[in-house]
Write a protein that holds these residues in place. Sequence first.
Motif, short mmCIF file in Angstrom:
data_model
loop_
_atom_site.label_atom_id
_atom_site.label_comp_id
_atom_site.label_asym_id
_atom_site.label_seq_id
_atom_site.Cartn_x
_atom_site.Cartn_y
_atom_site.Cartn_z
N SER A 4 0.82 -1.22 0.00
CA SER A 4 0.00 0.00 0.00
C SER A 4 0.85 1.26 0.00
O SER A 4 0.42 2.31 0.47
CB SER A 4 -0.92 0.00 1.23
N ASN A 5 2.08 1.14 -0.53
CA ASN A 5 2.94 2.32 -0.62
C ASN A 5 2.28 3.39 -1.50
O ASN A 5 1.74 3.09 -2.57
CB ASN A 5 4.29 1.92 -1.22
N SER A 6 2.32 4.65 -1.06
CA SER A 6 1.60 5.71 -1.77
C SER A 6 2.48 6.60 -2.63
O SER A 6 1.97 7.38 -3.44
CB SER A 6 0.82 6.58 -0.78
N THR A 7 3.80 6.50 -2.49
CA THR A 7 4.69 7.28 -3.34
C THR A 7 6.09 6.65 -3.37
O THR A 7 6.57 6.21 -2.31
CB THR A 7 4.79 8.75 -2.86
N PRO A 8 6.69 6.55 -4.54
CA PRO A 8 6.14 6.90 -5.85
C PRO A 8 5.21 5.79 -6.37
O PRO A 8 5.32 4.63 -5.93
CB PRO A 8 7.40 7.00 -6.72
N VAL A 9 4.31 6.15 -7.29
CA VAL A 9 3.46 5.16 -7.93
C VAL A 9 3.55 5.39 -9.45
O VAL A 9 3.73 6.51 -9.91
CB VAL A 9 1.99 5.25 -7.47
N ARG A 10 3.42 4.30 -10.18
CA ARG A 10 3.46 4.40 -11.64
C ARG A 10 2.10 4.77 -12.19
O ARG A 10 1.98 5.51 -13.14
CB ARG A 10 3.92 3.06 -12.26
N ARG A 11 1.07 4.21 -11.60
CA ARG A 11 -0.30 4.48 -12.02
C ARG A 11 -1.23 4.15 -10.87
O ARG A 11 -0.96 3.25 -10.08
CB ARG A 11 -0.65 3.62 -13.24
N GLY A 12 -2.32 4.87 -10.75
CA GLY A 12 -3.24 4.62 -9.66
C GLY A 12 -2.81 5.30 -8.37
O GLY A 12 -2.26 6.40 -8.38
N THR A 13 -3.03 4.61 -7.24
CA THR A 13 -2.77 5.24 -5.95
C THR A 13 -1.71 4.51 -5.11
O THR A 13 -1.23 5.07 -4.13
CB THR A 13 -4.08 5.29 -5.12
N HIS A 14 -1.36 3.28 -5.49
CA HIS A 14 -0.41 2.52 -4.68
C HIS A 14 0.62 1.80 -5.55
O HIS A 14 0.38 1.55 -6.73
CB HIS A 14 -1.13 1.49 -3.80
N SER A 15 1.73 1.49 -4.91
CA SER A 15 2.75 0.63 -5.51
C SER A 15 3.27 -0.30 -4.41
O SER A 15 2.86 -0.18 -3.25
CB SER A 15 3.89 1.45 -6.12
N ILE A 16 4.16 -1.21 -4.76
CA ILE A 16 4.76 -2.13 -3.79
C ILE A 16 6.17 -1.62 -3.45
O ILE A 16 7.00 -1.47 -4.34
CB ILE A 16 4.87 -3.56 -4.35
N ALA A 17 6.41 -1.36 -2.18
CA ALA A 17 7.75 -0.98 -1.74
C ALA A 17 8.44 -2.22 -1.20
O ALA A 17 7.96 -2.85 -0.26
CB ALA A 17 7.67 0.10 -0.66
N VAL A 18 9.55 -2.59 -1.83
CA VAL A 18 10.31 -3.78 -1.43
C VAL A 18 11.67 -3.32 -0.93
O VAL A 18 12.44 -2.71 -1.68
CB VAL A 18 10.48 -4.76 -2.61
N THR A 19 11.96 -3.61 0.33
CA THR A 19 13.25 -3.24 0.91
C THR A 19 14.10 -4.50 1.06
O THR A 19 13.75 -5.40 1.84
CB THR A 19 13.08 -2.55 2.26
N TYR A 20 15.19 -4.55 0.29
CA TYR A 20 16.13 -5.66 0.41
C TYR A 20 17.11 -5.35 1.53
O TYR A 20 17.81 -4.33 1.51
CB TYR A 20 16.88 -5.88 -0.90
N LEU A 21 17.20 -6.26 2.51
CA LEU A 21 18.09 -6.03 3.66
C LEU A 21 19.51 -6.52 3.41
O LEU A 21 20.43 -6.15 4.15
CB LEU A 21 17.52 -6.72 4.90
N GLY A 22 19.67 -7.32 2.37
CA GLY A 22 21.00 -7.81 2.05
C GLY A 22 21.07 -8.33 0.64
O GLY A 22 20.05 -8.42 -0.07
N GLY A 23 22.27 -8.66 0.17
CA GLY A 23 22.46 -9.12 -1.19
C GLY A 23 21.73 -10.43 -1.48
O GLY A 23 21.62 -11.30 -0.61
#
Length: 387
Positions: A260-279
Amino acid sequence: MKKYILHQHKAIFVCLVCVAAVISSCKKDNESSAAPVISRVRTVSKDVTIKNVTTRVTLDSSTIADQVKQVAFDSTVTSGRLNGLYAIIGSNLETTSAVLFNGVAAYFNPALVTSNGIIITIPINTPWGAGQTDNITVITKGGHVDYHFAIQQPTATITSFTPLAGNSGDVVTITGTNFSGVSGVRFGNADATITGIPTNTQLQVRVPAGVVQAFIFVTTPGGTVQSPTPFGFKYLVYDDALANGWWVGGWNGGDTPNFSNSTPVRRGTHSIAVTYLGGYAGFQIGNGGGSISIADMSSIKISIYGGAGSGSHNVRIMVMGLDKDGKQALRDDEGVVVTLKAGEWTDYTIPLSSFGTRPITLEQLRIQELSGITSPETIYIDDIGFI
């Protein structure tokens, strides 16, 4: 004596027949030499039919009723469509030898020609539009006549469009025929903006806001035509929410995405924020309702935004499923590697044939970090689907 009288009667009879033939011949010659006249063109139906017209009338302040009237409908027309059947009405038409529409000769059956009418079909190759004479020409033994009659623009056809899917504001090129005089293009019920100068065979339009999947409609003076296939995704995995029945996995820090990430989005109102903690961490989502057929789909489309510090880093996109023989199409270390761009969205359209053995069913999607990062790094994913 009787024999003489009999011969005399025969001679008189022959003379009368000859005179009648001469009179008849003269009459036909006179008719044939008269100049042809066209008074009107009509559809091949009764000249005048009766139709019902219903109107709403107010009987008093609280009562409304339908009133039906019968009105005459004249079948006379001033223009015609290609391959349409029409009747040319006039006089002195019985010796017609040729009929032309804008200079193109039309076939006609002589049995359907009388002094007052010709039944004829407009040739499919008749030219139309600007620069044409818009004339019917009828040629007879008595001369020729021109009659003003326009050829209607044929309905447009849409043969292809590219790209097959896109985002709001993207330019889509539509290819086809008979686009002259285009008055509107829409994606479903959403009107699109025409950009550039349309030609008879190509249009460019901007995708309206909010369109995920929709047929394209082009309207011209010839009518409205629908694209043979829809624009957008055939199967949508994520736009503003993950598709029903999908589960979320991941490993080494890739298992805590924010859908439910709200910024940045490509289209619409939400995108997926994925945080990689390591390689070599992995973002993973899968279908919990069984395999989904993607046999009739050509590509996966996905949009990725590189967060701070992710520029030039690589991720591997994997489409996991079964091949045509029912075997796993990809190993865990196979897929298509793409390079991230920090601070901007990149739209990736990847043919399914690029994933080693082509999958025909969909079970999982994975996006694995490949640059061996040592500190957390966030990317953003939007518009995941198949076209």
